[in-house]
Design a protein around this motif. Structure first.
Motif, PDB file in Angstrom:
ATOM      1  N   ASP A  70      -3.922  -4.134  -3.493  1.00  0.00           N
ATOM      2  CA  ASP A  70      -4.173  -2.697  -3.629  1.00  0.00           C
ATOM      3  C   ASP A  70      -4.745  -2.104  -2.349  1.00  0.00           C
ATOM      4  N   LYS A  71      -5.608  -2.855  -1.647  1.00  0.00           N
ATOM      5  CA  LYS A  71      -6.128  -2.375  -0.366  1.00  0.00           C
ATOM      6  C   LYS A  71      -5.010  -2.287   0.667  1.00  0.00           C
ATOM      7  N   LEU A  72      -4.182  -3.324   0.728  1.00  0.00           N
ATOM      8  CA  LEU A  72      -3.109  -3.340   1.713  1.00  0.00           C
ATOM      9  C   LEU A  72      -2.121  -2.207   1.445  1.00  0.00           C
ATOM     10  N   ALA A  73      -1.795  -1.958   0.188  1.00  0.00           N
ATOM     11  CA  ALA A  73      -0.865  -0.880  -0.145  1.00  0.00           C
ATOM     12  C   ALA A  73      -1.399   0.469   0.313  1.00  0.00           C
ATOM     13  N   ALA A  74      -2.684   0.714   0.086  1.00  0.00           N
ATOM     14  CA  ALA A  74      -3.289   1.982   0.513  1.00  0.00           C
ATOM     15  C   ALA A  74      -3.275   2.123   2.026  1.00  0.00           C
ATOM     16  N   LEU A  75      -3.589   1.045   2.727  1.00  0.00           N
ATOM     17  CA  LEU A  75      -3.638   1.096   4.185  1.00  0.00           C
ATOM     18  C   LEU A  75      -2.249   1.268   4.785  1.00  0.00           C
ATOM     19  N   VAL A  76      -1.256   0.579   4.239  1.00  0.00           N
ATOM     20  CA  VAL A  76       0.121   0.743   4.719  1.00  0.00           C
ATOM     21  C   VAL A  76       0.581   2.178   4.512  1.00  0.00           C
ATOM     22  N   ASP A  77       0.241   2.753   3.375  1.00  0.00           N
ATOM     23  CA  ASP A  77       0.601   4.148   3.109  1.00  0.00           C
ATOM     24  C   ASP A  77      -0.059   5.098   4.103  1.00  0.00           C
ATOM     25  N   ALA A  78      -1.258   4.714   4.596  1.00  0.00           N
ATOM     26  CA  ALA A  78      -1.982   5.569   5.550  1.00  0.00           C
ATOM     27  C   ALA A  78      -1.516   5.380   6.987  1.00  0.00           C
ATOM     28  N   GLY A  79      -0.685   4.354   7.252  1.00  0.00           N
ATOM     29  CA  GLY A  79      -0.178   4.175   8.605  1.00  0.00           C
ATOM     30  C   GLY A  79      -0.376   2.813   9.210  1.00  0.00           C
ATOM     31  N   CYS A 100      -5.257  -3.569  12.214  1.00  0.00           N
ATOM     32  CA  CYS A 100      -6.591  -4.060  11.878  1.00  0.00           C
ATOM     33  C   CYS A 100      -6.553  -5.563  11.659  1.00  0.00           C
ATOM     34  N   LEU A 101      -7.732  -6.141  11.428  1.00  0.00           N
ATOM     35  CA  LEU A 101      -7.885  -7.563  11.150  1.00  0.00           C
ATOM     36  C   LEU A 101      -8.153  -7.762   9.666  1.00  0.00           C
ATOM     37  N   ALA A 102      -7.760  -8.902   9.150  1.00  0.00           N
ATOM     38  CA  ALA A 102      -8.000  -9.234   7.748  1.00  0.00           C
ATOM     39  C   ALA A 102      -8.484 -10.671   7.660  1.00  0.00           C
ATOM     40  N   SER A 103      -9.054 -11.029   6.520  1.00  0.00           N
ATOM     41  CA  SER A 103      -9.402 -12.420   6.257  1.00  0.00           C
ATOM     42  C   SER A 103      -8.825 -12.803   4.900  1.00  0.00           C
ATOM     43  N   PRO A 104      -8.544 -14.073   4.687  1.00  0.00           N
ATOM     44  CA  PRO A 104      -7.905 -14.482   3.428  1.00  0.00           C
ATOM     45  C   PRO A 104      -8.711 -14.113   2.190  1.00  0.00           C
ATOM     46  N   LEU A 105     -10.049 -14.159   2.286  1.00  0.00           N
ATOM     47  CA  LEU A 105     -10.879 -13.889   1.122  1.00  0.00           C
ATOM     48  C   LEU A 105     -10.969 -12.407   0.785  1.00  0.00           C
ATOM     49  N   THR A 106     -10.693 -11.546   1.754  1.00  0.00           N
ATOM     50  CA  THR A 106     -10.799 -10.107   1.494  1.00  0.00           C
ATOM     51  C   THR A 106      -9.434  -9.441   1.326  1.00  0.00           C
ATOM     52  N   ILE A 108     -12.166   2.159   1.406  1.00  0.00           N
ATOM     53  CA  ILE A 108     -10.798   2.035   1.918  1.00  0.00           C
ATOM     54  C   ILE A 108      -9.983   3.270   1.541  1.00  0.00           C
ATOM     55  N   LEU A 109     -10.098   3.700   0.289  1.00  0.00           N
ATOM     56  CA  LEU A 109      -9.331   4.861  -0.175  1.00  0.00           C
ATOM     57  C   LEU A 109      -9.766   6.131   0.552  1.00  0.00           C
ATOM     58  N   GLU A 110     -11.060   6.272   0.766  1.00  0.00           N
ATOM     59  CA  GLU A 110     -11.552   7.441   1.501  1.00  0.00           C
ATOM     60  C   GLU A 110     -11.044   7.414   2.943  1.00  0.00           C
ATOM     61  N   PHE A 111     -11.110   6.232   3.556  1.00  0.00           N
ATOM     62  CA  PHE A 111     -10.612   6.091   4.923  1.00  0.00           C
ATOM     63  C   PHE A 111      -9.141   6.488   5.001  1.00  0.00           C
ATOM     64  N   ARG A 135       6.737  -6.609   4.120  1.00  0.00           N
ATOM     65  CA  ARG A 135       7.430  -6.950   5.365  1.00  0.00           C
ATOM     66  C   ARG A 135       8.360  -5.844   5.854  1.00  0.00           C
ATOM     67  N   ASP A 136       8.851  -4.993   4.950  1.00  0.00           N
ATOM     68  CA  ASP A 136       9.743  -3.915   5.373  1.00  0.00           C
ATOM     69  C   ASP A 136       8.986  -2.754   6.015  1.00  0.00           C
ATOM     70  N   ARG A 137       7.655  -2.740   5.865  1.00  0.00           N
ATOM     71  CA  ARG A 137       6.862  -1.625   6.390  1.00  0.00           C
ATOM     72  C   ARG A 137       5.855  -2.077   7.437  1.00  0.00           C
ATOM     73  N   LEU A 138       5.755  -3.378   7.643  1.00  0.00           N
ATOM     74  CA  LEU A 138       4.832  -3.935   8.634  1.00  0.00           C
ATOM     75  C   LEU A 138       5.602  -4.738   9.673  1.00  0.00           C
ATOM     76  N   LEU A 139       5.075  -4.743  10.896  1.00  0.00           N
ATOM     77  CA  LEU A 139       5.558  -5.693  11.888  1.00  0.00           C
ATOM     78  C   LEU A 139       5.146  -7.097  11.453  1.00  0.00           C
ATOM     79  N   PRO A 140       5.801  -8.135  11.958  1.00  0.00           N
ATOM     80  CA  PRO A 140       5.397  -9.495  11.581  1.00  0.00           C
ATOM     81  C   PRO A 140       3.905  -9.703  11.830  1.00  0.00           C
ATOM     82  N   PRO A 141       3.153 -10.170  10.834  1.00  0.00           N
ATOM     83  CA  PRO A 141       1.708 -10.373  11.011  1.00  0.00           C
ATOM     84  C   PRO A 141       1.433 -11.531  11.962  1.00  0.00           C
TER      85      PRO A 141
END
Length: 497
Positions: free
Chosen positions: A309-318, A299-305, A282-285, A358-364
């Motif tokens: 920390d993953k979400l923060a990195a992805l939001v920072d990437a766009g 992207c898609l997510a599942s409750p178990l994954t 995720i960090l490399e991506f 929520r301030d950086r994402l559209l409603p999921p």
């Protein structure tokens, strides 16, 4: 050797077909891609004959110099594949191979109509078939292929999966010898046609930008009983089924696409569980994506994954929007769906992680599966009660359960005599065909996430539930439900422009 590849799906992305075309071209085999978006969309039962005589005539003309025609199909597009194959049979002797999910799960049925049936991932199988046919050889030993040769039927086991995906070139978006159904004619595909179709995509409409859809992996880490992924996984075993492309492989594809289609405004990653990638990946991506692409993405997510920390990195990437499968708020249905680990506590935990951004994402968007034949009133109320607890803002995407062949739920329904007419209840049912019930009406009214939680709780309290769910009010509820559906259909063209 010329192989014609045909997609009947509404979405021209057709990632699998484009991947097959790229692989064959990489090995020196000419391909022609024909995209025949079904004009009836989700009205599966409305018209068994999906294409007009004029379309079929153009299609046959496009295949006149073919040495092999491949048609991909899911269960809901069986009629499309059958109609196209019948038209070819009447005009030529070109061999036809069916592939895709339905062919993989129901090869015996498909072999009644096609000369060959491809089981599982098709790149190596289709390449070997084309090469053998080119030299007039015997295809009966090809792994992953069923078919007929010199009057004898052969049924070969699935081909082992390659350990990685980087051996395959990116999907074929070259436009070279690509054709598309436009109106009542099959015409060469232009960049303008690509732009028009991508503009109408579900997420493109939501974001108000034109999205490019891709996949960075194949498979899913979960074993949901309603999902065809579980059925396919049984063919291979769990080992090596979930595979990822390298970050550099994905970035090369995206850079090429952006150069070719400068109107692309965001990237739509449609892996079943993108958050299932290891944190290091995720960090490399994220690092490479920010440097090389820089567009918003979804992207898609599942409750178990889901992890903060993953979400923060992805939001920072766009990352600007994500979709997560909830499916049910009922412990009984969660167990039936083989999602007991994704209980309400886990679901709400994942939702609250998403809510922090929520301030950086559209409603999921949260997916729910409705109309399971084993559902009780208490199960339905449990889902609605969970919806009343979801932190706002959010959106809902409700789907009606389709008992796809090969899934554990299809086997259960068959064993219990719940599938009286498989043709009607599976092949001709689309996941948008929700039952017009009181509980489904409440979910429809909750789709935007704007219904006050107190009002939803009031609507599912014992008295309103008993009154509005009664047989006496069924015609009123059905009429209201259908009126909302018609209104949505009327507004959809306006919202997409």
């Amino acid at each position: 050797m010329r192989v014609v590849l045909v997609s009947p799906y509404p979405d021209i992305t057709s990632f699998g077909l484009r991947s097959l075309s790229a692989w064959l071209r990489h090995h020196g085999i000419q391909t022609r891609c024909i995209f025949l978006p079904d004009q009836f969309g989700d009205e599966v039962a409305a018209q068994p004959e999906r294409y007009s005589p004029a379309v079929l005539q153009d299609f046959v003309e496009c295949c006149k110099d073919a040495d092999l025609v491949g048609i991909t199909l899911m269960t809901n597009y069986f009629d499309n594949a059958l109609q196209l194959t019948t038209a070819l049979r009447q005009a030529s002797a070109v061999p036809v191979v069916w592939g895709g999910v339905h062919a993989t799960i129901r090869p015996e049925e498909c072999l009644q109509h096609a000369d060959f049936v491809c089981i599982g991932d098709g790149e190596e199988t289709l390449l070997e078939l084309a090469q053998i046919l080119e030299r007039g050889g015997d295809p009966s030993t090809i792994q992953g292929l069923w078919g007929t040769h010199q009057g004898d039927v052969f049924r070969n086991p699935v081909r082992p999966l390659p350990p990685g995906l980087d051996i395959y070139p990116p999907p074929d978006w070259s436009g070279t010898d690509h054709h598309i159904l436009a109106g009542d004619r099959v015409t060469p595909m232009t960049d303008d046609a690509v732009r028009e179709h991508l503009t109408g995509g579900t997420v493109s409409t939501l974001l108000g930008k034109i999205g490019y859809q891709t996949m960075t992996g194949r498979g899913c880490p979960h074993r949901c009983s309603y999902c065809i992924n579980d059925a396919v996984k049984k063919l291979y075993g769990a080992r090596n089924y979930l595979r990822w492309r390298s970050t550099s492989h994905v970035m090369d594809e995206l850079e090429s696409i952006i150069r070719q289609f400068p109107f692309i405004g965001f990237i739509w990653i449609s892996d079943d569980a993108f958050f299932g990638r290891p944190m290091q990946d995720i960090l490399e991506f994220c690092r490479e994506y920010k440097q090389r692409i820089g567009l918003p993405f979804t992207c898609l997510a599942s409750p178990l994954t889901m992890r903060e920390d993953k979400l923060a990195a992805l939001v920072d990437a766009g990352l600007v929007y994500l979709q997560m499968g909830v499916q049910s708020g009922s412990p009984h249905i969660q167990e039936l769906f083989n999602r007991s680990r994704m209980n309400n506590a886990k679901l709400l935990e994942a939702m609250h992680i998403i809510h922090k951004f929520r301030d950086r994402l559209l409603p999921p968007s949260y997916d729910f599966i409705l109309d399971a034949p084993w559902e009780t009133d208490e199960d339905r109320r449990a889902s609605l009660e969970l919806i009343s607890r979801i932190p706002k803002p959010f959106r809902l995407q409700p789907f009606s359960l389709v008992l796809y062949p090969g899934t554990a739920l299809h086997e259960k329904a068959t064993a219990e005599g719940l599938l009286q007419n498989e043709r009607r209840d599976v092949y001709s049912k689309h996941y948008t065909m929700r039952a017009p019930s009181y509980s489904n009406l409440l979910i429809s009214l909750s789709k935007t996430g704007k219904m006050p939680a107190w009002l939803l709780r009031l609507a599912i309290s014992p008295l309103p539930w008993r009154v509005f769910g009664s047989h006496a009010l069924e015609p009123v509820i059905r009429g209201t439900f259908l009126a909302l559906k018609r209104l949505k259909s009327m507004l959809k063209p306006l919202l997409s422009h």
